[in-house]
Each structure stands twice: as structure tokens, then as C-alpha cells.
Design a protein around this motif. Structure first.
Motif, PDB file in Angstrom:
ATOM      1  N   ARG A  70       0.838  -1.191   0.000  1.00  0.00           N
ATOM      2  CA  ARG A  70       0.000   0.000   0.000  1.00  0.00           C
ATOM      3  C   ARG A  70       0.875   1.244   0.000  1.00  0.00           C
ATOM      4  NH1 ARG A  70      -5.356   0.543   3.488  1.00  0.00           N
ATOM      5  NH2 ARG A  70      -6.020   2.522   2.640  1.00  0.00           N
ATOM      6  N   LEU A  71       0.357   2.328  -0.556  1.00  0.00           N
ATOM      7  CA  LEU A  71       1.066   3.606  -0.561  1.00  0.00           C
ATOM      8  C   LEU A  71       1.216   4.119   0.868  1.00  0.00           C
ATOM      9  CD1 LEU A  71       2.184   5.860  -2.455  1.00  0.00           C
ATOM     10  CD2 LEU A  71      -0.036   6.969  -2.200  1.00  0.00           C
ATOM     11  N   ASN A  72       2.386   4.629   1.195  1.00  0.00           N
ATOM     12  CA  ASN A  72       2.666   5.155   2.528  1.00  0.00           C
ATOM     13  C   ASN A  72       2.242   6.625   2.584  1.00  0.00           C
ATOM     14  OD1 ASN A  72       3.612   5.840   5.014  1.00  0.00           O
ATOM     15  ND2 ASN A  72       5.759   5.420   4.584  1.00  0.00           N
ATOM     16  N   THR A  73       0.971   6.857   2.845  1.00  0.00           N
ATOM     17  CA  THR A  73       0.443   8.222   2.866  1.00  0.00           C
ATOM     18  C   THR A  73       0.864   9.004   4.108  1.00  0.00           C
ATOM     19  OG1 THR A  73      -1.623   7.399   3.796  1.00  0.00           O
ATOM     20  CG2 THR A  73      -1.542   7.693   1.405  1.00  0.00           C
ATOM     21  N   ASP A  74       1.526   8.356   5.053  1.00  0.00           N
ATOM     22  CA  ASP A  74       2.039   9.053   6.232  1.00  0.00           C
ATOM     23  C   ASP A  74       3.370   9.739   5.949  1.00  0.00           C
ATOM     24  OD1 ASP A  74      -0.129   8.227   7.724  1.00  0.00           O
ATOM     25  OD2 ASP A  74       0.884   6.452   8.486  1.00  0.00           O
ATOM     26  N   LEU A  75       4.000   9.392   4.854  1.00  0.00           N
ATOM     27  CA  LEU A  75       5.297   9.963   4.504  1.00  0.00           C
ATOM     28  C   LEU A  75       5.098  11.320   3.838  1.00  0.00           C
ATOM     29  CD1 LEU A  75       8.386   9.337   4.381  1.00  0.00           C
ATOM     30  CD2 LEU A  75       7.977   8.436   2.090  1.00  0.00           C
ATOM     31  N   GLN A  76       5.759  12.325   4.347  1.00  0.00           N
ATOM     32  CA  GLN A  76       5.643  13.682   3.812  1.00  0.00           C
ATOM     33  C   GLN A  76       6.023  13.730   2.331  1.00  0.00           C
ATOM     34  OE1 GLN A  76       4.383  16.348   5.348  1.00  0.00           O
ATOM     35  NE2 GLN A  76       4.742  17.702   3.636  1.00  0.00           N
ATOM     36  N   ALA A  77       7.016  12.964   1.934  1.00  0.00           N
ATOM     37  CA  ALA A  77       7.441  12.950   0.537  1.00  0.00           C
ATOM     38  C   ALA A  77       6.327  12.461  -0.389  1.00  0.00           C
ATOM     39  CB  ALA A  77       8.683  12.074   0.361  1.00  0.00           C
ATOM     40  N   VAL A  78       5.524  11.529   0.067  1.00  0.00           N
ATOM     41  CA  VAL A  78       4.406  11.025  -0.737  1.00  0.00           C
ATOM     42  C   VAL A  78       3.363  12.122  -0.913  1.00  0.00           C
ATOM     43  CG1 VAL A  78       2.477   9.401  -0.776  1.00  0.00           C
ATOM     44  CG2 VAL A  78       4.756   8.595  -0.196  1.00  0.00           C
ATOM     45  N   LEU A  79       3.090  12.857   0.156  1.00  0.00           N
ATOM     46  CA  LEU A  79       2.127  13.957   0.066  1.00  0.00           C
ATOM     47  C   LEU A  79       2.623  15.029  -0.896  1.00  0.00           C
ATOM     48  CD1 LEU A  79       1.216  14.258   3.859  1.00  0.00           C
ATOM     49  CD2 LEU A  79      -0.033  13.046   2.055  1.00  0.00           C
ATOM     50  N   LEU A  80       3.914  15.318  -0.844  1.00  0.00           N
ATOM     51  CA  LEU A  80       4.491  16.298  -1.765  1.00  0.00           C
ATOM     52  C   LEU A  80       4.470  15.786  -3.204  1.00  0.00           C
ATOM     53  CD1 LEU A  80       7.504  17.517   0.400  1.00  0.00           C
ATOM     54  CD2 LEU A  80       5.407  18.784  -0.134  1.00  0.00           C
ATOM     55  N   LEU A  81       4.721  14.499  -3.376  1.00  0.00           N
ATOM     56  CA  LEU A  81       4.688  13.906  -4.707  1.00  0.00           C
ATOM     57  C   LEU A  81       3.274  13.967  -5.281  1.00  0.00           C
ATOM     58  CD1 LEU A  81       6.326  12.506  -6.901  1.00  0.00           C
ATOM     59  CD2 LEU A  81       5.892  10.335  -5.748  1.00  0.00           C
ATOM     60  N   GLU A  82       2.270  13.701  -4.466  1.00  0.00           N
ATOM     61  CA  GLU A  82       0.874  13.813  -4.911  1.00  0.00           C
ATOM     62  C   GLU A  82       0.567  15.237  -5.361  1.00  0.00           C
ATOM     63  OE1 GLU A  82      -0.884  12.081  -1.236  1.00  0.00           O
ATOM     64  OE2 GLU A  82      -2.167  11.028  -2.688  1.00  0.00           O
ATOM     65  N   LYS A  83       1.012  16.198  -4.574  1.00  0.00           N
ATOM     66  CA  LYS A  83       0.794  17.609  -4.901  1.00  0.00           C
ATOM     67  C   LYS A  83       1.507  17.974  -6.209  1.00  0.00           C
ATOM     68  CE  LYS A  83       0.445  21.362  -1.806  1.00  0.00           C
ATOM     69  NZ  LYS A  83       1.001  22.112  -0.682  1.00  0.00           N
ATOM     70  N   PHE A  84       2.730  17.497  -6.362  1.00  0.00           N
ATOM     71  CA  PHE A  84       3.519  17.748  -7.563  1.00  0.00           C
ATOM     72  C   PHE A  84       2.821  17.182  -8.799  1.00  0.00           C
ATOM     73  CE2 PHE A  84       6.737  16.063 -10.538  1.00  0.00           C
ATOM     74  CZ  PHE A  84       7.287  17.260 -10.974  1.00  0.00           C
TER      75      PHE A  84
END
Length: 112
Positions: A71-85
């Protein structure tokens, strides 16, 4: 070091898997399901999953029988930034496509 991580995750098969997990973050998936949904060979998925795990982009969420689920690690800040990007890039591309003038040749081919 960080550019190496970006290249590994956004290029080729790693990018396809990253994109898959960003689009399907609500659930966990087996390597076979990921291969089927992405069109990648099962061995390719199996080879790339450890790279995503090492960088904490995905995690092993559970086991069903002998099958590992990821599963995607949505707790990781980098993942949130990647989604935004990814969202911003999509918006830029959409804006560019809307602003693109239609050439005379395109007008005549669409009318015919």
C-alpha cells in the motif's frame, strides 16, 4: 543521493509503479494485481517493489495466505508532496492544452 532516488522512482518501471500507487492509494495490492493493472510483467513488479519499500513510498500492509499486500505510505511527507507535484503538473498540462491554438490544418481535418 536525492537525485538518484528521484531517478529511480520516476523513470521507467519504478515510475509506473509509483504512479499506480498514487492513483490507487485507498487499497492494498498484491504483486500479481499490480502487474495486471499496470501491464508490467510480474517479475518486473516483484523486482521494483523493494526499491519502493526502501524509500518508504510503499509498505507491506498485510499477508493473505502466502501473498504479500502493498500500500502507498500516505504518512510519509514525501508522498504527500509527490501527490501535490503530480496534481500541479497535470493542471499545467491541462492549461497548456487549452491555450494551444488550433492550426488551420487541424480545423480542416476535424470538420471533414
Amino acid at each position: 543521493m536525492s537525485s538518484e532516488i528521484i531517478n529511480n522512482q520516476l523513470n521507467s518501471d519504478g515510475g509506473i509503479l509509483s504512479d499506480f500507487f498514487l492513483d490507487h492509494k485507498e487499497f492494498d495490492y498484491s504483486p500479481a494485481e499490480i502487474a495486471q493493472k499496470t501491464g508490467l510483467h510480474f517479475r518486473t513488479v516483484f523486482r521494483e517493489i523493494p526499491n519502493l519499500e526502501i524509500n518508504h513510498l510503499i509498505y507491506h500492509s498485510r499477508k493473505i495466505g502466502k501473498t504479500n499486500m502493498y500500500r502507498l505510505n500516505t504518512d510519509l511527507q514525501a508522498v504527500l508532496l509527490l501527490e501535490k507535484f503530480v496534481l500541479q503538473i497535470a493542471q499545467v498540462r491541462n492549461t497548456q492544452n487549452e491555450a494551444k491554438p488550433i492550426s488551420v490544418q487541424e480545423k480542416t481535418t476535424t470538420v471533414s
